[in-house]
Design a protein around this motif. Structure first.
Motif, PDB file in Angstrom:
ATOM      1  N   ALA A   1      37.933  37.497  31.598  1.00  0.00           N
ATOM      2  CA  ALA A   1      37.262  37.231  29.789  1.00  0.00           C
ATOM      3  C   ALA A   1      36.088  37.004  29.492  1.00  0.00           C
TER       4      ALA A   1
ATOM      5  N   ARG B   1      34.190  37.752  39.065  1.00  0.00           N
ATOM      6  CA  ARG B   1      35.502  38.342  38.121  1.00  0.00           C
ATOM      7  C   ARG B   1      35.860  37.284  37.224  1.00  0.00           C
TER       8      ARG B   1
ATOM      9  N   ASP C   1      37.776  34.000  34.961  1.00  0.00           N
ATOM     10  CA  ASP C   1      39.112  34.521  33.596  1.00  0.00           C
ATOM     11  C   ASP C   1      38.648  32.649  33.149  1.00  0.00           C
ATOM     12  N   ILE C   2      39.963  32.866  32.437  1.00  0.00           N
ATOM     13  CA  ILE C   2      40.063  31.855  31.528  1.00  0.00           C
ATOM     14  C   ILE C   2      41.308  30.710  31.579  1.00  0.00           C
ATOM     15  N   LEU C   3      41.779  30.343  31.383  1.00  0.00           N
ATOM     16  CA  LEU C   3      43.237  29.336  31.529  1.00  0.00           C
ATOM     17  C   LEU C   3      43.372  28.583  30.908  1.00  0.00           C
ATOM     18  N   ALA C   4      44.166  28.844  29.606  1.00  0.00           N
ATOM     19  CA  ALA C   4      43.112  27.959  28.019  1.00  0.00           C
ATOM     20  C   ALA C   4      44.898  27.214  28.342  1.00  0.00           C
TER      21      ALA C   4
ATOM     22  N   GLN D   1      29.743  29.232  28.130  1.00  0.00           N
ATOM     23  CA  GLN D   1      29.547  30.402  28.999  1.00  0.00           C
ATOM     24  C   GLN D   1      28.272  31.121  29.748  1.00  0.00           C
TER      25      GLN D   1
ATOM     26  N   ASP E   1      47.471  29.942  29.173  1.00  0.00           N
ATOM     27  CA  ASP E   1      47.511  31.667  28.372  1.00  0.00           C
ATOM     28  C   ASP E   1      46.326  32.259  29.059  1.00  0.00           C
ATOM     29  N   TRP E   2      46.220  32.852  30.514  1.00  0.00           N
ATOM     30  CA  TRP E   2      45.626  33.023  31.735  1.00  0.00           C
ATOM     31  C   TRP E   2      45.122  34.744  30.543  1.00  0.00           C
ATOM     32  N   ARG E   3      44.047  34.777  31.139  1.00  0.00           N
ATOM     33  CA  ARG E   3      42.905  35.820  30.312  1.00  0.00           C
ATOM     34  C   ARG E   3      41.522  36.126  31.218  1.00  0.00           C
ATOM     35  N   LYS E   4      42.158  37.658  32.025  1.00  0.00           N
ATOM     36  CA  LYS E   4      41.541  38.053  33.056  1.00  0.00           C
ATOM     37  C   LYS E   4      39.943  38.702  32.495  1.00  0.00           C
TER      38      LYS E   4
ATOM     39  N   LEU F   1      40.658  28.161  23.886  1.00  0.00           N
ATOM     40  CA  LEU F   1      39.969  29.780  24.084  1.00  0.00           C
ATOM     41  C   LEU F   1      38.931  30.097  22.794  1.00  0.00           C
TER      42      LEU F   1
END
Length: 81
Positions: free
Chosen positions: A76, A55, A57-60, A32, A71-74, A24
């Protein structure tokens, strides 16, 4: 990818160890901005997505590559238009 009425841009980051920071933390403000510019260009070239919400998102992923933790952050990443 699509999720209902949303076009989802997913940034995927992987770190096998935390020596230089986690997945992250590797998404800097400069990264970004590059994501926002690439998305803007994609939308200019693909007008069929204009009607969809957007949208980010991040898939960490972290840990050993054979079995990383996810760790999927919608929603984000937030950008100014």
């Amino acid at each position: 990818m699509r999720d209902g009425n949303s076009l989802v841009i997913v940034e995927v980051r992987f770190r096998s160890n935390q020596g230089y920071g986690g997945s992250l933390e590797s998404i800097t403000p400069a990264k970004q901005r590059r994501i926002a510019l690439a998305t803007r260009r994609f939308l200019q070239l693909n007008r069929e997505f204009d009607r969809l919400d957007l949208r980010f998102d991040i898939l960490a992923l972290s840990g050993p590559s054979e079995a990383p933790a996810a760790d999927w952050r919608k929603a984000a990443l937030l950008f100014d238009n």
